[in-house]
Scaffold this motif. Structure first.
Motif, PDB file in Angstrom:
ATOM      1  N   ALA A 200       0.829  -1.204   0.000  1.00 35.48           N
ATOM      2  CA  ALA A 200       0.000   0.000   0.000  1.00 35.48           C
ATOM      3  C   ALA A 200       0.866   1.257   0.000  1.00 35.48           C
ATOM      4  CB  ALA A 200      -0.922  -0.003   1.213  1.00 35.48           C
ATOM      5  N   ALA A 201       1.923   1.259   0.798  1.00 29.49           N
ATOM      6  CA  ALA A 201       2.805   2.420   0.852  1.00 29.49           C
ATOM      7  C   ALA A 201       3.504   2.629  -0.488  1.00 29.49           C
ATOM      8  CB  ALA A 201       3.829   2.243   1.965  1.00 29.49           C
ATOM      9  N   ALA A 202       3.989   1.549  -1.085  1.00 27.38           N
ATOM     10  CA  ALA A 202       4.669   1.662  -2.374  1.00 27.38           C
ATOM     11  C   ALA A 202       3.717   2.152  -3.455  1.00 27.38           C
ATOM     12  CB  ALA A 202       5.274   0.316  -2.771  1.00 27.38           C
ATOM     13  N   PHE A 203       2.507   1.624  -3.479  1.00 29.01           N
ATOM     14  CA  PHE A 203       1.545   2.065  -4.491  1.00 29.01           C
ATOM     15  C   PHE A 203       1.220   3.539  -4.322  1.00 29.01           C
ATOM     16  CE2 PHE A 203      -2.622   2.757  -6.313  1.00 29.01           C
ATOM     17  CZ  PHE A 203      -2.514   2.126  -7.559  1.00 29.01           C
ATOM     18  N   LEU A 204       1.070   3.985  -3.079  1.00 29.44           N
ATOM     19  CA  LEU A 204       0.777   5.394  -2.838  1.00 29.44           C
ATOM     20  C   LEU A 204       1.928   6.273  -3.320  1.00 29.44           C
ATOM     21  CD1 LEU A 204      -1.414   7.207  -1.594  1.00 29.44           C
ATOM     22  CD2 LEU A 204      -0.229   6.993   0.605  1.00 29.44           C
ATOM     23  N   ALA A 205       3.161   5.829  -3.100  1.00 27.57           N
ATOM     24  CA  ALA A 205       4.319   6.608  -3.540  1.00 27.57           C
ATOM     25  C   ALA A 205       4.407   6.665  -5.065  1.00 27.57           C
ATOM     26  CB  ALA A 205       5.597   6.009  -2.962  1.00 27.57           C
ATOM     27  N   LEU A 206       4.138   5.554  -5.722  1.00 25.34           N
ATOM     28  CA  LEU A 206       4.235   5.527  -7.182  1.00 25.34           C
ATOM     29  C   LEU A 206       3.081   6.261  -7.854  1.00 25.34           C
ATOM     30  CD1 LEU A 206       5.424   1.854  -7.797  1.00 25.34           C
ATOM     31  CD2 LEU A 206       6.766   3.947  -8.089  1.00 25.34           C
ATOM     32  N   SER A 207       1.965   6.360  -7.172  1.00 25.11           N
ATOM     33  CA  SER A 207       0.795   6.998  -7.778  1.00 25.11           C
ATOM     34  C   SER A 207       0.708   8.484  -7.493  1.00 25.11           C
ATOM     35  CB  SER A 207      -0.487   6.310  -7.289  1.00 25.11           C
ATOM     36  OG  SER A 207      -0.637   6.453  -5.893  1.00 25.11           O
ATOM     37  N   SER A 208       1.613   9.019  -6.664  1.00 21.73           N
ATOM     38  CA  SER A 208       1.581  10.438  -6.339  1.00 21.73           C
ATOM     39  C   SER A 208       2.988  11.016  -6.369  1.00 21.73           C
ATOM     40  CB  SER A 208       0.970  10.650  -4.951  1.00 21.73           C
ATOM     41  OG  SER A 208       1.065  12.008  -4.568  1.00 21.73           O
ATOM     42  N   ASP A 209       3.146  12.133  -7.054  1.00 18.37           N
ATOM     43  CA  ASP A 209       4.461  12.780  -7.113  1.00 18.37           C
ATOM     44  C   ASP A 209       4.925  13.280  -5.762  1.00 18.37           C
ATOM     45  OD1 ASP A 209       4.581  12.369  -9.847  1.00 18.37           O
ATOM     46  OD2 ASP A 209       3.845  14.378 -10.364  1.00 18.37           O
ATOM     47  N   THR A 210       4.012  13.465  -4.826  1.00 19.09           N
ATOM     48  CA  THR A 210       4.358  14.100  -3.550  1.00 19.09           C
ATOM     49  C   THR A 210       4.552  13.111  -2.408  1.00 19.09           C
ATOM     50  OG1 THR A 210       2.012  14.418  -3.039  1.00 19.09           O
ATOM     51  CG2 THR A 210       3.144  16.225  -4.161  1.00 19.09           C
ATOM     52  N   VAL A 211       4.476  11.814  -2.669  1.00 14.96           N
ATOM     53  CA  VAL A 211       4.618  10.806  -1.619  1.00 14.96           C
ATOM     54  C   VAL A 211       5.948  10.080  -1.781  1.00 14.96           C
ATOM     55  CG1 VAL A 211       3.651   8.727  -0.558  1.00 14.96           C
ATOM     56  CG2 VAL A 211       2.129  10.528  -1.393  1.00 14.96           C
ATOM     57  N   TRP A 212       6.656   9.896  -0.656  1.00  9.88           N
ATOM     58  CA  TRP A 212       7.986   9.301  -0.641  1.00  9.88           C
ATOM     59  C   TRP A 212       8.057   8.204   0.408  1.00  9.88           C
ATOM     60  CZ3 TRP A 212      11.390  11.538  -4.170  1.00  9.88           C
ATOM     61  CH2 TRP A 212      10.938  12.739  -4.738  1.00  9.88           C
ATOM     62  N   LEU A 213       8.937   7.232   0.188  1.00  4.43           N
ATOM     63  CA  LEU A 213       9.156   6.141   1.133  1.00  4.43           C
ATOM     64  C   LEU A 213      10.496   6.337   1.820  1.00  4.43           C
ATOM     65  CD1 LEU A 213       8.123   3.046  -1.033  1.00  4.43           C
ATOM     66  CD2 LEU A 213       6.711   4.305   0.597  1.00  4.43           C
ATOM     67  N   GLU A 214      10.484   6.412   3.140  1.00  7.52           N
ATOM     68  CA  GLU A 214      11.719   6.575   3.915  1.00  7.52           C
ATOM     69  C   GLU A 214      12.052   5.236   4.568  1.00  7.52           C
ATOM     70  OE1 GLU A 214      12.779   6.517   7.506  1.00  7.52           O
ATOM     71  OE2 GLU A 214      12.180   8.592   7.960  1.00  7.52           O
ATOM     72  N   LEU A 215      13.332   4.836   4.520  1.00  9.90           N
ATOM     73  CA  LEU A 215      13.750   3.460   4.756  1.00  9.90           C
ATOM     74  C   LEU A 215      14.161   3.143   6.184  1.00  9.90           C
ATOM     75  CD1 LEU A 215      15.929   2.955   1.542  1.00  9.90           C
ATOM     76  CD2 LEU A 215      13.481   2.486   1.846  1.00  9.90           C
ATOM     77  N   SER A 216      13.968   4.025   7.125  1.00 10.81           N
ATOM     78  CA  SER A 216      14.437   3.783   8.484  1.00 10.81           C
ATOM     79  C   SER A 216      13.810   2.518   9.060  1.00 10.81           C
ATOM     80  CB  SER A 216      14.108   4.976   9.380  1.00 10.81           C
ATOM     81  OG  SER A 216      12.714   5.206   9.406  1.00 10.81           O
ATOM     82  N   GLY A 217      14.649   1.754   9.784  1.00 18.32           N
ATOM     83  CA  GLY A 217      14.169   0.550  10.435  1.00 18.32           C
ATOM     84  C   GLY A 217      14.006  -0.646   9.538  1.00 18.32           C
TER      85      GLY A 217
END
Length: 286
Positions: A200-217
């Motif tokens: 879900a997080a990846a799809f949201l990031a790929l479908s919106s220019d303003t959403v990013w995935l941060e890799l901590s943890g």
């Protein structure tokens, strides 16, 4: 610099140890480097800025974003003001990140402005530890401030094992109305959907220019497994490197392990370039 590449750690905790619940200290000892609490913090539990600065320099970290957190129900209080002596010691390396809890801060927008005025590079919300959902309309005044100022929103998007955590609040579905209603606001998903929400997080990031995935943890070697349903090099163009320090054995080792997964140009964006685009006030000339 790390191996001739700029390196930004976008997720670092350096609180006063006496303000925290015992579970936080156990987490730092269980997952962090041996002896780091004794080296970077003094006997009274206060961070030693010079030791922290030297440690991050040795790890090749050009910029570290320092988090605070107002979550007395779960981990304790990591006050924004406690970060400022570290920032003052080396403002080129350290930047603070704001935090608010809608159960504690009134009026919310005024507190956000206060912390941004003190130099915060982003606003972090922790719905899991704070006990709220990010689609709560009480948070909308804060989002308006961020959008107006060009400052990103960082949201804890992943499970937490700390007692008192409300993991149901980490679901990225609660960010869909925020992304829709604030189209000029960059939204960073800290921990990248850890636990149940990677897809879900990846799809949201790929479908919106303003959403990013941060890799901590997230252990770097497991990233291909976590995001197995996606083209990794394409998805990585939306990644931002972070560690959740001190709960990590070594920043440089994690950064190298992430870079090894990716083409050189994508690795450079993940380790620093994307953060420079997203967070407020980071130099693009490093």
């Amino acid at each position: 610099m790390l191996d001739d590449m700029p390196l930004i750690d976008a997720h670092v905790h350096v609180p006063l140890l006496g303000t925290l619940k015992p579970a936080w200290l156990r987490w730092a000892r269980d997952f962090g480097q041996d002896g780091v609490l004794e080296d970077v913090w003094d006997a009274a539990g206060r961070p030693r800025p010079d030791r922290l600065d030297a440690l991050f320099a040795a790890q090749g970290v050009d910029v570290a974003l320092l988090f605070c957190e107002y979550s007395p129900k779960a981990t304790g209080t990591q006050a924004f003001e406690d970060l400022l002596p570290i920032v003052e010691h080396n403002p080129a390396r350290f930047r603070p990140v704001a935090n608010v809890n809608p159960h504690l801060h009134f009026p919310l927008a005024a507190e956000v402005r206060r912390q941004l005025d003190a130099g915060a590079a982003a606003l972090k919300l922790h719905p899991v530890h704070g006990g709220f959902r990010c689609d709560d309309r009480a948070l909308y005044p804060a989002y308006h401030v961020l959008e107006e100022r060009g400052v990103p929103l960082v949201v804890h998007c992943g499970t937490s094992s700390f007692p008192g955590s409300a993991n149901e609040n980490a679901d990225p579905v609660y960010l869909i109305p925020v992304v829709r209603d604030f189209p000029g606001l960059n939204v960073v998903l800290a921990h990248g959907g850890r636990g149940w929400w990677y897809d879900a997080a990846a799809f949201l990031a790929l479908s919106s220019d303003t959403v990013w995935l941060e890799l901590s943890g997230l252990p770097p070697k497991r990233l291909p497994e976590y995001y197995a349903r996606f083209d990794l090099a394409r998805l990585a163009r939306k990644w931002i490197f972070g560690t959740d320090w001190p709960g990590v054995p070594g920043t440089a080792a994690n950064a190298r392990a992430v870079a090894e997964l990716l083409p050189d140009d994508v690795a450079g964006a993940v380790l620093a370039g994307n953060a420079m685009k997203v967070y407020a006030g980071l130099s693009r000339e490093r």
